[in-house]
Enzyme design. Sequence first.
Site, mmCIF file in Angstrom:
data_model
loop_
_atom_site.group_PDB
_atom_site.id
_atom_site.type_symbol
_atom_site.label_atom_id
_atom_site.label_comp_id
_atom_site.label_asym_id
_atom_site.label_seq_id
_atom_site.Cartn_x
_atom_site.Cartn_y
_atom_site.Cartn_z
ATOM 1 N N TYR A 72 0.826 -1.203 0.000
ATOM 2 C CA TYR A 72 0.000 0.000 0.000
ATOM 3 C C TYR A 72 0.868 1.265 0.000
ATOM 4 O O TYR A 72 1.459 1.600 1.025
ATOM 5 C CB TYR A 72 -0.899 0.024 1.246
ATOM 6 C CG TYR A 72 -2.035 -0.976 1.249
ATOM 7 C CD1 TYR A 72 -2.288 -1.797 0.149
ATOM 8 C CD2 TYR A 72 -2.869 -1.093 2.335
ATOM 9 C CE1 TYR A 72 -3.334 -2.698 0.147
ATOM 10 C CE2 TYR A 72 -3.923 -1.995 2.346
ATOM 11 C CZ TYR A 72 -4.147 -2.795 1.254
ATOM 12 O OH TYR A 72 -5.182 -3.688 1.257
ATOM 13 N N LYS A 124 -0.924 -7.715 -2.936
ATOM 14 C CA LYS A 124 -2.300 -7.224 -2.956
ATOM 15 C C LYS A 124 -2.191 -5.727 -3.155
ATOM 16 O O LYS A 124 -1.567 -5.031 -2.333
ATOM 17 C CB LYS A 124 -2.934 -7.570 -1.614
ATOM 18 C CG LYS A 124 -4.287 -7.004 -1.384
ATOM 19 C CD LYS A 124 -4.827 -7.460 -0.032
ATOM 20 C CE LYS A 124 -6.114 -6.719 0.270
ATOM 21 N NZ LYS A 124 -6.704 -7.080 1.532
#
Length: 252
Positions: free
Chosen positions: A145, A176
């Site tokens: 992130y 992810k």
Amino acid sequence: MNKNNIDKILRNGKGMLLAYDHGFEHGPTDFDEKSVNPEWIIKIADSGHFTGVVFQKGIASKYYDKNKHKVPLIVKMNGRTAYQKGEEPLSLSNCSVEEAVELGASAIGYTIYVGSEHEQTMIDEFAQIEKEAHDKGLAVIGWMYPRGKKIKSDTDKDTLAYAARLGLELNADAVKVKYSGDIESFKWVVKAAGKTKVFVVGGEKDADEDDIIRETKEILQAGAVGWAIGRNIWQSKDPIAVAEKIAKVLYN
Ligand code: FBP
């Protein structure tokens, strides 16, 4: 080489992980009377449409029975509460790889806030966890992130590609990341990740449930393996029906 670990959480090379670490990250504010109960979430996860369920160790230990539940477990190793949502976020581990193994994990997840001034602390911790997890036969997923003052946009193509690439450099089996919003730019993100598989973050619940089906087609076209998704499933009126719709697109 840790070639086969990731296959445990894929089906026909695709995957959908049900994320449920929001109680830690956001507090129970994302939940309603039903979704606040981890037993309901395991039921959804075990419906046959998911290739993994993501829990912090407390929920895994109290609700996930490795002898009973079919869906593979992914233990989220680090987290930080919503109170720590500073400009330069840091998330540290609260679980050991040994504990994850005892809980029956097939994989572990770890968030790195790429670009944060604390990035190196998370990279160092990730590196230790990655080595131990791979030694014990677990797959390793990086929640990559981009966050912090240096990050202008966390959905920018090059920012996402850098985050995905960092996952490859750090030997994650999968990353992810957020969706950039269009197929062409996301192709570059997937390419940058190389042999590291790419899962896409679901994000806040879409107002129109058809959007998630359209996005499923788009991310697959770009080369992602599927979703790591939470709110778009368990905030829906009929989570299993939505999961089934996505699964039809995903695994065919
Ligand atoms: P969603 O599909 O609900 O977005 O879940 C994905 C996830 O990464 C969770 O694992 C995590 O709790 C949450 O999003 C973190 O969101 P943020 O850091 O944006 O608050």
